[in-house]
Every structure is written in C-alpha cells, then in structure tokens.
Scaffold this motif. Structure first.
Motif: not given
Length: 204
Positions: A46, A114, A51, A162, A49
């Motif tokens: 993974g 992710a 956000h 995810s 990321q």
C-alpha cells in the motif's frame, strides 16, 4: 478526571447519558487485533495518499462543541486506517467557545492507504485488509447518539478510504435517540504493524 480540560459534547436533554457521547479520549489500541493471524492473500502493498474533504454537520438529536466534533471525527478516521497525523478542523459553531452546537462545517486533511502494484517503491508499506466495524458499540468511543454524524460522513468515508464489501446503514430519526441506528461494516485497508511486517529468521 480533568473534565475542565477535556473537549466535551452534549446531547439534547438526557441523551448525553443514554448515547454516551461525551468524549473519552483517543480510541483504544488495536495492537491485539493487529497481531492476529491474517491470511497471506489479505496482505498487500500500500501507499499513503493524501485526502482533503469537507462536510456539513446538522444535528437534530445530537449537539457537539467544535472541539468535541474535531476529536470525534479524527478518532473515526484513525479507526478506519488514516495515518496518525490526520487533522480535523470544525468551524461555524455559534455562541461562546465550548457551547454545544447543532451545526458546523468540518474540514479533514489526512492520509489513507491505497493498494499499489509497485512493491519496490520507496514510499510503499505492507498493509492488509482487516475487518471494519463502526456501530454504537464499536469502537468503544462511539454511541447511539453518533448516528447523524455517521450519516453526514458517508461520502467522506466511502470516497476516501480503500474499502471492500462495505455495508453502510443509517436509520437516524430527528429528535429521537435510535438504538442500533447505524452500522458500517466490511473490510478496510490498514497498515501492517511493524512487528508483523518484519520477519526475522533465527538460526540455531
């Protein structure tokens, strides 16, 4: 107890007692769960990321202070697998500081995992799909009075994490404290604990 220094939330009437909405601090450690045996197929590579998300909270049943709302939302994000440096800012609470409000705007800035194919990337880590449950009884800092908050956070949660096999249910009724009024269940991608991610071979 240091109640004077602890961000608090308030419900209309006796709902604060029934719903258990006063903040109890950070969510309990998941160390025991994270060290449980996990099928190899559920371990993946993974990458974090970033956000940024904004949502509006309007509570007909549950009222929060801005500080209390920030702490509760951040605790939920961490439970879902967000990195520990997650930031949450609530604004627009009317009245003096510390006064419970029925409405607020919430901005969240956080990193979530992710799955990626490049296992050799410098910014990748080992992660795994783990059981996810958010209900009035789990994790322990949640309560029946959080129904409207979970309802308001639906887009933030489903579009920025995810998730697999997700079930998202909210049965909130204005001005009524509904027992078992919400449930979020499925699987979430969470970082593998360092001890589980490193395998040491001992030669005799």
């Amino acid at each position: 107890m240091r109640c004077a220094n602890r961000p608090r939330m308030s419900l209309v009437g006796v709902m604060a007692v029934l719903g258990g909405l006063y903040l109890t601090g950070a969510p309990p450690s998941r160390a025991a769960d994270e060290n449980a045996h996990t099928p190899a197929a559920d371990v993946v590579t993974g990458a974090w990321q970033r956000h940024k998300a904004t949502f509006s909270y309007i509570g007909y049943t549950s009222h929060y202070t801005c500080d209390g709302l920030e702490e509760r939302v951040r605790a939920i994000l961490l439970h879902l697998g967000a990195r520990k440096d997650a930031k949450v800012v609530a604004s627009g609470c009317p009245g003096p500081i510390g006064t419970p409000s029925r409405s607020a705007s919430v901005d969240a800035d956080f990193y979530a995992l992710a799955p990626v194919d490049d296992a050799g990337g410098s910014d990748t880590i080992k992660a795994r799909w783990t059981a996810l449950e958010v209900t009035p009884k789990r994790p322990k800092f949640m309560g029946d009075g959080d129904c409207e908050l979970i309802q308001a956070m639906k887009d933030l949660i489903t579009k920025n994490f995810s998730l697999r096999d997700i079930e998202y249910r909210t049965d909130c009724v204005p001005h009524q404290l509904m027992m078992d009024g919400f449930a979020v269940k499925g699987q979430a991608l969470r970082a593998l604990p360092e001890k589980s991610a490193t395998v040491t071979t001992v030669k005799g």
